[in-house]
Design a protein around this motif. Sequence first.
Motif, short mmCIF file in Angstrom:
data_model
loop_
_atom_site.label_atom_id
_atom_site.label_comp_id
_atom_site.label_asym_id
_atom_site.label_seq_id
_atom_site.Cartn_x
_atom_site.Cartn_y
_atom_site.Cartn_z
N ASP A 1 -6.66 -10.30 6.58
CA ASP A 1 -5.20 -10.27 6.65
C ASP A 1 -4.64 -11.50 7.37
O ASP A 1 -3.57 -11.99 7.01
CB ASP A 1 -4.73 -8.99 7.34
N THR B 1 4.68 -8.26 4.76
CA THR B 1 3.42 -8.18 5.48
C THR B 1 2.78 -6.81 5.30
O THR B 1 1.57 -6.71 5.09
CB THR B 1 3.63 -8.46 6.98
N ASP C 1 -1.08 -6.99 0.41
CA ASP C 1 -2.12 -6.90 -0.61
C ASP C 1 -1.50 -6.71 -2.00
O ASP C 1 -1.86 -7.41 -2.94
CB ASP C 1 -3.06 -5.72 -0.32
#
Length: 151
Positions: A45, A78, A82
């Motif tokens: 991340d 954020t 993904d």
Amino acid sequence: MTPVFETVLAKYGWILIGITFGFAAKYAMLLKRGVQVKARLVFADLLLLPLVALIAYWMATRAGVEAEAAALFSAFSTVGADRLVKLLTDRFLQRVDAEAAAVAESIVGAARNTTQAELAAAAIKEAAREGRLHPEYAALKPHPQAPKLDG
């Protein structure tokens, strides 16, 4: 603080605040669901964060928002990084595939045209050699003193 740092903070500060809060919220949601947070996940991340920051800045700029709204855009980006990166990557790859197909189609078309022109030229030469040349191609008839074409 230096003037450059102040300028960067003034322009991108809300984006950085949103990314920080979004990052914390993402891991809070994972912990709440019972997912074991590993260093690999955090590291992955962290590697995505610059791209997420660019996407969030782009979205906030396109929407014409500043300050807290820009922070919200970046926080949501954020949290869903993904999915967001996958969505944008898929769209980008679809666009690349479409353009690659168009380029390939034009190359194949050019090759077909070249092949057809060569076949037509060979047919005209064969007709000239056999003396059955169409009157339209009379200018292609060999000069009477020219050597005969073989095979």
